[in-house]
Design a protein around this motif. Structure first.
Motif, mmCIF file in Angstrom:
data_model
loop_
_atom_site.group_PDB
_atom_site.id
_atom_site.type_symbol
_atom_site.label_atom_id
_atom_site.label_comp_id
_atom_site.label_asym_id
_atom_site.label_seq_id
_atom_site.Cartn_x
_atom_site.Cartn_y
_atom_site.Cartn_z
ATOM 1 N N VAL A 127 38.773 47.504 53.807
ATOM 2 C CA VAL A 127 38.209 48.838 53.980
ATOM 3 C C VAL A 127 37.962 49.476 52.618
ATOM 4 C CG1 VAL A 127 38.576 51.151 54.943
ATOM 5 C CG2 VAL A 127 39.467 49.153 56.150
ATOM 6 N N GLY A 128 36.755 49.965 52.427
ATOM 7 C CA GLY A 128 36.447 50.741 51.242
ATOM 8 C C GLY A 128 36.507 52.217 51.595
ATOM 9 N N THR A 129 37.450 52.927 51.032
ATOM 10 C CA THR A 129 37.547 54.368 51.278
ATOM 11 C C THR A 129 36.915 55.101 50.105
ATOM 12 O OG1 THR A 129 39.566 54.022 52.566
ATOM 13 C CG2 THR A 129 39.114 56.272 51.828
ATOM 14 N N THR A 130 37.486 54.964 48.922
ATOM 15 C CA THR A 130 36.903 55.552 47.717
ATOM 16 C C THR A 130 36.238 54.496 46.850
ATOM 17 O OG1 THR A 130 38.940 55.248 46.460
ATOM 18 C CG2 THR A 130 38.668 57.356 47.631
ATOM 19 N N GLY A 131 36.607 53.233 47.051
ATOM 20 C CA GLY A 131 36.111 52.150 46.203
ATOM 21 C C GLY A 131 37.004 51.873 45.012
ATOM 22 N N ALA A 132 38.084 52.627 44.877
ATOM 23 C CA ALA A 132 38.952 52.500 43.706
ATOM 24 C C ALA A 132 39.533 51.099 43.554
ATOM 25 C CB ALA A 132 40.086 53.531 43.775
ATOM 26 N N SER A 133 40.026 50.508 44.632
ATOM 27 C CA SER A 133 40.653 49.181 44.529
ATOM 28 C C SER A 133 39.676 48.144 44.003
ATOM 29 C CB SER A 133 41.204 48.732 45.890
ATOM 30 O OG SER A 133 42.223 49.592 46.319
ATOM 31 N N LEU A 134 38.472 48.118 44.556
ATOM 32 C CA LEU A 134 37.494 47.127 44.119
ATOM 33 C C LEU A 134 36.956 47.439 42.719
ATOM 34 C CD1 LEU A 134 35.581 46.476 47.451
ATOM 35 C CD2 LEU A 134 37.187 44.949 46.283
ATOM 36 N N MET A 135 36.771 48.706 42.413
ATOM 37 C CA MET A 135 36.266 49.064 41.088
ATOM 38 C C MET A 135 37.242 48.668 39.990
ATOM 39 S SD MET A 135 34.481 52.720 41.973
ATOM 40 C CE MET A 135 34.263 53.156 40.280
ATOM 41 N N TYR A 136 38.522 48.957 40.197
ATOM 42 C CA TYR A 136 39.502 48.591 39.170
ATOM 43 C C TYR A 136 39.772 47.084 39.174
ATOM 44 C CZ TYR A 136 40.201 53.293 37.589
ATOM 45 O OH TYR A 136 39.999 54.527 37.025
ATOM 46 N N ALA A 137 39.721 46.447 40.335
ATOM 47 C CA ALA A 137 39.870 44.986 40.364
ATOM 48 C C ALA A 137 38.786 44.344 39.506
ATOM 49 C CB ALA A 137 39.803 44.472 41.800
ATOM 50 N N GLU A 138 37.539 44.788 39.681
ATOM 51 C CA GLU A 138 36.448 44.232 38.881
ATOM 52 C C GLU A 138 36.671 44.500 37.394
ATOM 53 O OE1 GLU A 138 31.632 44.329 38.264
ATOM 54 O OE2 GLU A 138 32.540 45.927 39.452
ATOM 55 N N LYS A 139 36.970 45.715 37.057
ATOM 56 C CA LYS A 139 37.162 46.095 35.656
ATOM 57 C C LYS A 139 38.279 45.278 35.016
ATOM 58 C CE LYS A 139 38.184 50.112 32.791
ATOM 59 N NZ LYS A 139 38.249 51.574 32.757
ATOM 60 N N TYR A 140 39.408 45.181 35.684
ATOM 61 C CA TYR A 140 40.565 44.498 35.103
ATOM 62 C C TYR A 140 40.375 42.984 35.053
ATOM 63 C CZ TYR A 140 42.972 49.011 35.550
ATOM 64 O OH TYR A 140 43.345 50.324 35.450
ATOM 65 N N LEU A 141 39.710 42.401 36.062
ATOM 66 C CA LEU A 141 39.455 40.954 36.034
ATOM 67 C C LEU A 141 38.477 40.594 34.917
ATOM 68 C CD1 LEU A 141 39.372 40.222 39.848
ATOM 69 C CD2 LEU A 141 40.855 39.062 38.184
ATOM 70 N N ARG A 142 37.439 41.380 34.737
ATOM 71 C CA ARG A 142 36.484 41.133 33.645
ATOM 72 C C ARG A 142 37.185 41.252 32.296
ATOM 73 N NH1 ARG A 142 30.958 40.959 34.529
ATOM 74 N NH2 ARG A 142 30.297 41.490 36.627
ATOM 75 N N ARG A 143 37.980 42.292 32.139
ATOM 76 C CA ARG A 143 38.718 42.500 30.893
ATOM 77 C C ARG A 143 39.660 41.326 30.622
ATOM 78 N NH1 ARG A 143 42.021 47.832 30.853
ATOM 79 N NH2 ARG A 143 39.945 48.738 30.789
ATOM 80 N N ALA A 144 40.191 40.719 31.685
ATOM 81 C CA ALA A 144 41.142 39.617 31.538
ATOM 82 C C ALA A 144 40.456 38.261 31.369
ATOM 83 C CB ALA A 144 42.080 39.579 32.743
ATOM 84 N N GLY A 145 39.114 38.203 31.489
ATOM 85 C CA GLY A 145 38.423 36.958 31.196
ATOM 86 C C GLY A 145 37.596 36.344 32.302
ATOM 87 N N ALA A 146 37.503 36.966 33.465
ATOM 88 C CA ALA A 146 36.615 36.435 34.508
ATOM 89 C C ALA A 146 35.176 36.552 34.016
ATOM 90 C CB ALA A 146 36.787 37.209 35.811
ATOM 91 N N SER A 147 34.366 35.518 34.241
ATOM 92 C CA SER A 147 32.982 35.550 33.751
ATOM 93 C C SER A 147 32.104 36.471 34.583
ATOM 94 C CB SER A 147 32.387 34.145 33.744
ATOM 95 O OG SER A 147 32.278 33.647 35.059
ATOM 96 N N GLN A 148 32.406 36.581 35.857
ATOM 97 C CA GLN A 148 31.638 37.436 36.759
ATOM 98 C C GLN A 148 32.562 37.839 37.896
ATOM 99 O OE1 GLN A 148 27.940 35.705 38.027
ATOM 100 N NE2 GLN A 148 27.437 37.411 39.375
ATOM 101 N N VAL A 149 32.381 39.044 38.412
ATOM 102 C CA VAL A 149 33.176 39.522 39.540
ATOM 103 C C VAL A 149 32.236 40.126 40.561
ATOM 104 C CG1 VAL A 149 35.029 41.063 40.311
ATOM 105 C CG2 VAL A 149 35.164 40.001 38.048
ATOM 106 N N THR A 150 32.378 39.693 41.804
ATOM 107 C CA THR A 150 31.622 40.252 42.915
ATOM 108 C C THR A 150 32.630 40.832 43.894
ATOM 109 O OG1 THR A 150 29.890 38.585 42.673
ATOM 110 C CG2 THR A 150 29.993 39.747 44.776
ATOM 111 N N CYS A 151 32.362 42.048 44.346
ATOM 112 C CA CYS A 151 33.281 42.718 45.270
ATOM 113 C C CYS A 151 32.668 42.795 46.661
ATOM 114 C CB CYS A 151 33.583 44.125 44.777
ATOM 115 S SG CYS A 151 34.415 44.152 43.180
ATOM 116 N N LEU A 152 33.522 42.645 47.663
ATOM 117 C CA LEU A 152 33.096 42.707 49.056
ATOM 118 C C LEU A 152 34.081 43.556 49.835
ATOM 119 C CD1 LEU A 152 31.507 41.794 51.603
ATOM 120 C CD2 LEU A 152 33.002 39.770 51.657
ATOM 121 N N ALA A 153 33.594 44.642 50.431
ATOM 122 C CA ALA A 153 34.389 45.440 51.377
ATOM 123 C C ALA A 153 33.810 45.154 52.763
ATOM 124 C CB ALA A 153 34.287 46.926 51.057
ATOM 125 N N LEU A 154 34.690 44.844 53.705
ATOM 126 C CA LEU A 154 34.229 44.487 55.028
ATOM 127 C C LEU A 154 33.813 45.704 55.848
ATOM 128 C CD1 LEU A 154 36.855 41.742 55.867
ATOM 129 C CD2 LEU A 154 34.532 41.448 54.997
#
Length: 161
Positions: A127-154
């Motif tokens: 569930v995406g309510t504010t989007g905070a979980s996915l937004m910070y997950a993307e930001k932190y994974l990219r910062r940690a070295g993921a080459s690309q991050v795609t987010c999916l809220a059902l």
């Protein structure tokens, strides 16, 4: 559905379709069986039922039975965690939008060297309510070295008030 450890089959079908048509078909190396895709979920907060982790296991079993594609898929639920002190909306704590963002910002952590470096990571939330979980997950994974991050809220939470 907060306590559910098995999701309906149509959820798994929808995720598989998203992975096939949105990710794999657009990333030609994966469609030809080269490269790998890491699939993870927003982690359960401490003391909560790990339902998204269970859903990821269900997706992994589905892929083992009928592969989504020829590319390499890694189903890794342990890429992130919430630190102690994170607040949960499930208890009716009623955080406002700003508080929700701060709560996730200050407590979501990517676990170093857990299999995402240099890879495309798909992060799933139910569930995406504010989007905070996915937004910070993307930001932190990219910062940690993921080459690309795609987010999916059902689903998207809708407030009619």
């Amino acid at each position: 559905m907060k306590e559910m450890l098995e999701v309906p089959g149509y959820w798994i079908s929808a995720i598989r379709s998203f992975l096939q048509h949105v990710i794999i078909e657009r990333k030609s190396a994966l469609s030809f069986g080269f490269g790998s895709l890491v699939i993870t979920v927003v982690p359960a907060k401490p003391g909560r039922v790990p339902r998204l982790e269970a859903m990821l296991e269900q997706l992994s079993r589905s892929h083992a039975d009928v592969p989504i594609s020829r590319g390499r898929f890694e189903f890794l639920p342990g890429l992130m965690r919430y630190l102690p002190g994170v607040q949960s909306q499930h208890g009716g704590e009623g955080l406002n939008k700003r508080q929700r963002f701060e709560n996730v910002r200050d407590h979501l952590q990517v676990i170093p060297n857990s299999g995402y470096a240099g890879k495309h990571v798909v992060v799933i939330d139910d569930v995406g309510t504010t989007g905070a979980s996915l937004m910070y997950a993307e930001k932190y994974l990219r910062r940690a070295g993921a080459s690309q991050v795609t987010c999916l809220a059902l689903t998207k939470a809708v407030n009619i008030l």
